[in-house]
Scaffold this motif. Structure first.
Motif, mmCIF file in Angstrom:
data_model
loop_
_atom_site.group_PDB
_atom_site.id
_atom_site.type_symbol
_atom_site.label_atom_id
_atom_site.label_comp_id
_atom_site.label_asym_id
_atom_site.label_seq_id
_atom_site.Cartn_x
_atom_site.Cartn_y
_atom_site.Cartn_z
ATOM 1 N N LYS A 159 4.803 0.963 -7.840
ATOM 2 C CA LYS A 159 4.060 2.224 -7.943
ATOM 3 C C LYS A 159 2.870 2.153 -6.994
ATOM 4 N N ASN A 160 2.459 3.312 -6.495
ATOM 5 C CA ASN A 160 1.307 3.298 -5.609
ATOM 6 C C ASN A 160 0.349 4.437 -5.922
ATOM 7 N N ILE A 192 3.796 7.442 5.882
ATOM 8 C CA ILE A 192 2.784 7.643 4.831
ATOM 9 C C ILE A 192 3.351 8.555 3.743
ATOM 10 N N HIS A 193 3.988 9.630 4.145
ATOM 11 C CA HIS A 193 4.592 10.566 3.187
ATOM 12 C C HIS A 193 5.646 9.853 2.321
ATOM 13 N N SER A 194 6.483 9.052 2.953
ATOM 14 C CA SER A 194 7.542 8.337 2.214
ATOM 15 C C SER A 194 6.963 7.333 1.221
ATOM 16 N N ILE A 195 5.881 6.667 1.605
ATOM 17 C CA ILE A 195 5.234 5.727 0.680
ATOM 18 C C ILE A 195 4.647 6.494 -0.493
ATOM 19 N N GLU A 196 3.911 7.570 -0.198
ATOM 20 C CA GLU A 196 3.276 8.352 -1.268
ATOM 21 C C GLU A 196 4.282 8.949 -2.236
ATOM 22 N N SER A 197 5.449 9.317 -1.734
ATOM 23 C CA SER A 197 6.454 9.927 -2.602
ATOM 24 C C SER A 197 7.352 8.901 -3.287
ATOM 25 N N ALA A 212 0.946 -2.747 4.012
ATOM 26 C CA ALA A 212 0.163 -2.606 2.777
ATOM 27 C C ALA A 212 -1.254 -3.139 2.972
ATOM 28 N N LEU A 213 -1.383 -4.267 3.659
ATOM 29 C CA LEU A 213 -2.707 -4.832 3.928
ATOM 30 C C LEU A 213 -3.514 -3.941 4.860
ATOM 31 N N LYS A 214 -2.865 -3.364 5.857
ATOM 32 C CA LYS A 214 -3.553 -2.439 6.769
ATOM 33 C C LYS A 214 -4.033 -1.197 6.019
ATOM 34 N N LEU A 215 -3.207 -0.679 5.124
ATOM 35 C CA LEU A 215 -3.594 0.491 4.327
ATOM 36 C C LEU A 215 -4.785 0.160 3.435
ATOM 37 N N SER A 216 -4.739 -1.000 2.817
ATOM 38 C CA SER A 216 -5.834 -1.449 1.967
ATOM 39 C C SER A 216 -7.137 -1.514 2.757
ATOM 40 N N ARG A 217 -7.076 -2.091 3.930
ATOM 41 C CA ARG A 217 -8.267 -2.216 4.779
ATOM 42 C C ARG A 217 -8.754 -0.839 5.245
ATOM 43 N N ALA A 218 -7.842 0.014 5.696
ATOM 44 C CA ALA A 218 -8.204 1.337 6.213
ATOM 45 C C ALA A 218 -8.848 2.206 5.144
ATOM 46 N N LEU A 219 -8.429 2.024 3.890
ATOM 47 C CA LEU A 219 -8.953 2.832 2.789
ATOM 48 C C LEU A 219 -10.062 2.123 2.017
ATOM 49 N N SER A 220 -10.423 0.933 2.461
ATOM 50 C CA SER A 220 -11.454 0.134 1.768
ATOM 51 C C SER A 220 -11.175 0.062 0.272
ATOM 52 N N PRO A 226 -8.973 -2.274 -2.694
ATOM 53 C CA PRO A 226 -8.209 -3.506 -2.945
ATOM 54 C C PRO A 226 -6.709 -3.223 -3.049
ATOM 55 N N LEU A 227 -5.939 -4.121 -2.495
ATOM 56 C CA LEU A 227 -4.486 -3.975 -2.487
ATOM 57 C C LEU A 227 -3.930 -3.741 -3.894
ATOM 58 N N GLN A 228 -4.500 -4.449 -4.873
ATOM 59 C CA GLN A 228 -4.020 -4.334 -6.253
ATOM 60 C C GLN A 228 -4.266 -2.942 -6.835
ATOM 61 N N GLU A 229 -5.224 -2.206 -6.265
ATOM 62 C CA GLU A 229 -5.469 -0.841 -6.727
ATOM 63 C C GLU A 229 -4.527 0.154 -6.059
ATOM 64 N N LEU A 230 -4.036 -0.186 -4.879
ATOM 65 C CA LEU A 230 -3.113 0.704 -4.180
ATOM 66 C C LEU A 230 -1.673 0.554 -4.664
ATOM 67 N N PHE A 231 -1.254 -0.678 -4.903
ATOM 68 C CA PHE A 231 0.142 -0.953 -5.257
ATOM 69 C C PHE A 231 0.217 -1.822 -6.498
ATOM 70 N N THR A 232 1.082 -1.444 -7.408
ATOM 71 C CA THR A 232 1.299 -2.233 -8.614
ATOM 72 C C THR A 232 2.794 -2.396 -8.841
ATOM 73 N N LEU A 233 3.143 -3.483 -9.461
ATOM 74 C CA LEU A 233 4.529 -3.749 -9.814
ATOM 75 C C LEU A 233 4.703 -3.353 -11.281
ATOM 76 N N GLU A 234 5.554 -2.382 -11.497
ATOM 77 C CA GLU A 234 5.782 -1.900 -12.851
ATOM 78 C C GLU A 234 6.585 -2.934 -13.626
ATOM 79 N N ASP A 235 6.195 -3.181 -14.864
ATOM 80 C CA ASP A 235 6.934 -4.131 -15.706
ATOM 81 C C ASP A 235 8.334 -3.616 -15.972
ATOM 82 N N GLU A 236 9.249 -4.559 -16.038
ATOM 83 C CA GLU A 236 10.661 -4.190 -16.299
ATOM 84 C C GLU A 236 10.838 -3.722 -17.712
#
Length: 73
Positions: free
Chosen positions: A9-10, A38-43, A53-61, A63-73
């Motif tokens: 999830k993002n 960007i559109h494909s990631i957001e959707s 993912a690291l570039k996006l995290s840096r560009a948006l200031s 943390p990576l963990q706030e942008l992307f999470t792994l949903e529990d199974e």
């Protein structure tokens, strides 16, 4: 272990809008990818590489963990 796309999830759009309503095109230019990527990631149709993912995290200031999470199974 393999992950299907539905498990990552993002919050990319929320972070992008929080940065002064940054457009998809502007963010894409910052990280050197296409607006369509960007559109494909957001959707949720595409999971970015670690590098992107690291570039996006840096560009948006944001943390990576706030942008992307792994949903529990």
């Amino acid at each position: 272990m393999q992950y299907n796309l539905g498990m990552v999830k993002n919050r990319l759009k929320l972070a992008r809008v929080a940065q002064g309503d940054l457009t998809q095109e502007e963010l894409a230019n910052k990280v050197k990818c296409s607006r369509q990527t960007i559109h494909s990631i957001e959707s949720g149709k595409f999971v970015p590489s670690v590098e992107l993912a690291l570039k996006l995290s840096r560009a948006l200031s944001t943390p990576l963990q706030e942008l992307f999470t792994l949903e529990d199974e």
